[in-house]
Design a protein around this motif. Structure first.
Motif, mmCIF file in Angstrom:
data_model
loop_
_atom_site.group_PDB
_atom_site.id
_atom_site.type_symbol
_atom_site.label_atom_id
_atom_site.label_comp_id
_atom_site.label_asym_id
_atom_site.label_seq_id
_atom_site.Cartn_x
_atom_site.Cartn_y
_atom_site.Cartn_z
ATOM 1 N N ALA A 87 5.382 64.435 -19.336
ATOM 2 C CA ALA A 87 6.096 65.287 -18.382
ATOM 3 C C ALA A 87 5.687 65.017 -16.945
ATOM 4 O O ALA A 87 6.499 65.131 -16.028
ATOM 5 C CB ALA A 87 5.839 66.756 -18.726
ATOM 6 N N ASN A 88 4.416 64.632 -16.732
ATOM 7 C CA ASN A 88 3.937 64.413 -15.361
ATOM 8 C C ASN A 88 4.102 62.971 -14.881
ATOM 9 O O ASN A 88 3.614 62.614 -13.811
ATOM 10 C CB ASN A 88 2.469 64.836 -15.236
ATOM 11 N N SER A 89 4.781 62.130 -15.668
ATOM 12 C CA SER A 89 4.967 60.734 -15.278
ATOM 13 C C SER A 89 5.932 60.613 -14.098
ATOM 14 O O SER A 89 6.991 61.235 -14.078
ATOM 15 C CB SER A 89 5.508 59.914 -16.449
ATOM 16 N N ARG A 90 5.551 59.779 -13.127
ATOM 17 C CA ARG A 90 6.427 59.526 -11.981
ATOM 18 C C ARG A 90 7.673 58.741 -12.383
ATOM 19 O O ARG A 90 8.648 58.693 -11.644
ATOM 20 C CB ARG A 90 5.664 58.776 -10.890
ATOM 21 N N LEU A 91 7.640 58.130 -13.563
ATOM 22 C CA LEU A 91 8.788 57.340 -14.004
ATOM 23 C C LEU A 91 10.047 58.190 -14.183
ATOM 24 O O LEU A 91 11.155 57.660 -14.136
ATOM 25 C CB LEU A 91 8.461 56.612 -15.315
ATOM 26 N N HIS A 92 9.884 59.495 -14.367
ATOM 27 C CA HIS A 92 11.059 60.364 -14.475
ATOM 28 C C HIS A 92 11.936 60.243 -13.225
ATOM 29 O O HIS A 92 13.158 60.293 -13.314
ATOM 30 C CB HIS A 92 10.638 61.828 -14.671
ATOM 31 N N SER A 93 11.293 60.073 -12.084
ATOM 32 C CA SER A 93 12.060 60.017 -10.833
ATOM 33 C C SER A 93 12.104 58.628 -10.218
ATOM 34 O O SER A 93 12.922 58.368 -9.337
ATOM 35 C CB SER A 93 11.474 60.995 -9.808
ATOM 36 N N THR A 94 11.230 57.710 -10.679
ATOM 37 C CA THR A 94 11.151 56.398 -10.011
ATOM 38 C C THR A 94 11.585 55.216 -10.867
ATOM 39 O O THR A 94 11.690 54.104 -10.361
ATOM 40 C CB THR A 94 9.712 56.131 -9.527
ATOM 41 N N ALA A 95 11.818 55.418 -12.156
ATOM 42 C CA ALA A 95 12.110 54.295 -13.062
ATOM 43 C C ALA A 95 13.289 53.459 -12.588
ATOM 44 O O ALA A 95 13.293 52.227 -12.712
ATOM 45 C CB ALA A 95 12.349 54.797 -14.475
ATOM 46 N N ASP A 96 14.313 54.107 -12.053
ATOM 47 C CA ASP A 96 15.505 53.378 -11.622
ATOM 48 C C ASP A 96 15.247 52.477 -10.422
ATOM 49 O O ASP A 96 16.016 51.563 -10.150
ATOM 50 C CB ASP A 96 16.638 54.350 -11.282
ATOM 51 N N TYR A 97 14.166 52.727 -9.690
ATOM 52 C CA TYR A 97 13.865 51.933 -8.500
ATOM 53 C C TYR A 97 12.946 50.754 -8.807
ATOM 54 O O TYR A 97 12.820 49.833 -8.009
ATOM 55 C CB TYR A 97 13.213 52.812 -7.426
ATOM 56 N N GLY A 98 12.289 50.802 -9.947
ATOM 57 C CA GLY A 98 11.344 49.752 -10.298
ATOM 58 C C GLY A 98 11.961 48.677 -11.156
ATOM 59 O O GLY A 98 13.102 48.800 -11.623
ATOM 60 N N PRO A 99 11.205 47.603 -11.388
ATOM 61 C CA PRO A 99 11.694 46.525 -12.249
ATOM 62 C C PRO A 99 11.968 47.028 -13.659
ATOM 63 O O PRO A 99 11.153 47.759 -14.222
ATOM 64 C CB PRO A 99 10.532 45.518 -12.240
ATOM 65 N N PRO A 100 13.099 46.683 -14.260
ATOM 66 C CA PRO A 100 13.410 47.145 -15.618
ATOM 67 C C PRO A 100 12.516 46.468 -16.654
ATOM 68 O O PRO A 100 12.131 45.311 -16.496
ATOM 69 C CB PRO A 100 14.876 46.737 -15.796
ATOM 70 N N VAL A 101 12.199 47.209 -17.693
ATOM 71 C CA VAL A 101 11.357 46.687 -18.775
ATOM 72 C C VAL A 101 11.926 47.185 -20.090
ATOM 73 O O VAL A 101 12.142 48.386 -20.260
ATOM 74 C CB VAL A 101 9.892 47.175 -18.641
ATOM 75 N N GLU A 102 12.175 46.263 -21.023
ATOM 76 C CA GLU A 102 12.649 46.653 -22.345
ATOM 77 C C GLU A 102 11.518 47.360 -23.085
ATOM 78 O O GLU A 102 10.354 46.939 -23.029
ATOM 79 C CB GLU A 102 13.087 45.420 -23.126
ATOM 80 N N ASP A 103 11.871 48.429 -23.792
ATOM 81 C CA ASP A 103 10.859 49.242 -24.466
ATOM 82 C C ASP A 103 9.988 48.420 -25.408
ATOM 83 O O ASP A 103 8.758 48.533 -25.388
ATOM 84 C CB ASP A 103 11.529 50.380 -25.257
ATOM 85 N N GLU A 104 10.613 47.587 -26.250
ATOM 86 C CA GLU A 104 9.832 46.848 -27.243
ATOM 87 C C GLU A 104 8.891 45.843 -26.588
ATOM 88 O O GLU A 104 7.784 45.602 -27.075
ATOM 89 C CB GLU A 104 10.759 46.148 -28.244
ATOM 90 N N HIS A 105 9.330 45.269 -25.486
ATOM 91 C CA HIS A 105 8.452 44.350 -24.741
ATOM 92 C C HIS A 105 7.229 45.113 -24.230
ATOM 93 O O HIS A 105 6.090 44.638 -24.360
ATOM 94 C CB HIS A 105 9.223 43.715 -23.582
ATOM 95 N N LEU A 106 7.443 46.292 -23.672
ATOM 96 C CA LEU A 106 6.335 47.117 -23.185
ATOM 97 C C LEU A 106 5.388 47.465 -24.334
ATOM 98 O O LEU A 106 4.166 47.319 -24.199
ATOM 99 C CB LEU A 106 6.876 48.396 -22.539
ATOM 100 N N TYR A 107 5.927 47.901 -25.460
ATOM 101 C CA TYR A 107 5.064 48.310 -26.571
ATOM 102 C C TYR A 107 4.258 47.134 -27.129
ATOM 103 O O TYR A 107 3.114 47.312 -27.551
ATOM 104 C CB TYR A 107 5.905 48.952 -27.677
ATOM 105 N N ARG A 108 4.849 45.947 -27.143
ATOM 106 C CA ARG A 108 4.124 44.760 -27.600
ATOM 107 C C ARG A 108 2.914 44.491 -26.697
ATOM 108 O O ARG A 108 1.816 44.179 -27.174
ATOM 109 C CB ARG A 108 5.075 43.564 -27.641
ATOM 110 N N VAL A 109 3.099 44.645 -25.396
ATOM 111 C CA VAL A 109 2.001 44.436 -24.449
ATOM 112 C C VAL A 109 0.957 45.543 -24.600
ATOM 113 O O VAL A 109 -0.258 45.272 -24.601
ATOM 114 C CB VAL A 109 2.533 44.369 -23.004
ATOM 115 N N ILE A 110 1.410 46.781 -24.760
ATOM 116 C CA ILE A 110 0.477 47.907 -24.945
ATOM 117 C C ILE A 110 -0.365 47.696 -26.200
ATOM 118 O O ILE A 110 -1.576 47.948 -26.208
ATOM 119 C CB ILE A 110 1.241 49.252 -25.025
ATOM 120 N N ASP A 111 0.258 47.205 -27.274
ATOM 121 C CA ASP A 111 -0.491 46.939 -28.512
ATOM 122 C C ASP A 111 -1.606 45.923 -28.258
ATOM 123 O O ASP A 111 -2.735 46.090 -28.737
ATOM 124 C CB ASP A 111 0.442 46.421 -29.608
#
Length: 202
Positions: A87-111
């Motif tokens: 809920a406190n993530s800035r991505l709620h309001s800033t995601a559209d302004y930043g570089p797009p990232v596919e969810d699965e790509h992000l999760y692979r890196v997080i893993d």
């Protein structure tokens, strides 16, 4: 300003490869001071910098000052597969302004970051920043801490080094196929022999 001693060095921000090279060529032609630094976006989930700007930086002596090393806050460890965005993530309001990232790509890196965090005892942001600091042409990273705790955590990215194996695993998890005209150098042996990539594909 450089000649007057009021500015020591010149830098540029968010130039494309042709813009940076044209600027350097104009400076050389007319004897003007050259850019020595390029402020760029580069992270484990945004490696486009490697395709054109990193080779240019190596060739022309242009150091990278990396902004958003945590990929717009996505590499803090707060975003997880199957869980809602905090809920406190800035991505709620800033995601559209930043570089797009596919969810699965992000999760692979997080893993991959999670695995290495277990091995090193370091946090995900510290590992992500440490990886950047070991990349060719990267002179420094620009961190954006919200408070003293985040600042201290980010500063813990220095004073230690990822192993070659850990770097390779992060490279593999974060790799994406380059766009044309760069993918032949990444995927086809003949092109790679003529112009080897700065960062080898895994």
């Amino acid at each position: 300003l450089v000649r007057a001693g009021k500015v020591r060095y010149l830098g540029v921000s968010n130039f494309s490869g042709w813009q940076a090279m044209k600027s350097l060529a104009v400076a050389e032609r007319y004897g003007h001071p050259r850019y020595v630094a390029h402020q760029v976006y580069y992270s484990l989930i945004g490696r486009d910098y490697e395709w054109e700007l990193m080779p240019l930086g190596l060739d022309q002596g242009l150091g990278a000052l990396v902004w958003s090393p945590l990929g717009w806050g996505r590499l803090t460890g707060k975003i997880r597969r199957g869980q809602p965005l905090p809920a406190n993530s800035r991505l709620h309001s800033t995601a559209d302004y930043g570089p797009p990232v596919e969810d699965e790509h992000l999760y692979r890196v997080i893993d991959a970051l999670d695995e290495i965090a277990q091995e090193t005892g370091k946090s995900l942001p510290q590992i992500a920043i440490n990886w950047l600091l070991q990349r060719p042409t990267v002179s420094s990273v620009i961190i954006g801490a919200r408070d003293e705790k985040q600042l201290r955590q980010n500063l813990g990215a220095v004073g230690w080094t990822l192993t070659p194996d850990q770097q390779a695993r992060l490279d593999a998890a974060s790799e994406k196929t380059a766009p044309y005209p760069y993918f032949p150098y990444q995927r086809q042996e003949g092109f790679a022999l003529l112009n080897p990539p700065v960062v080898a594909a895994t």
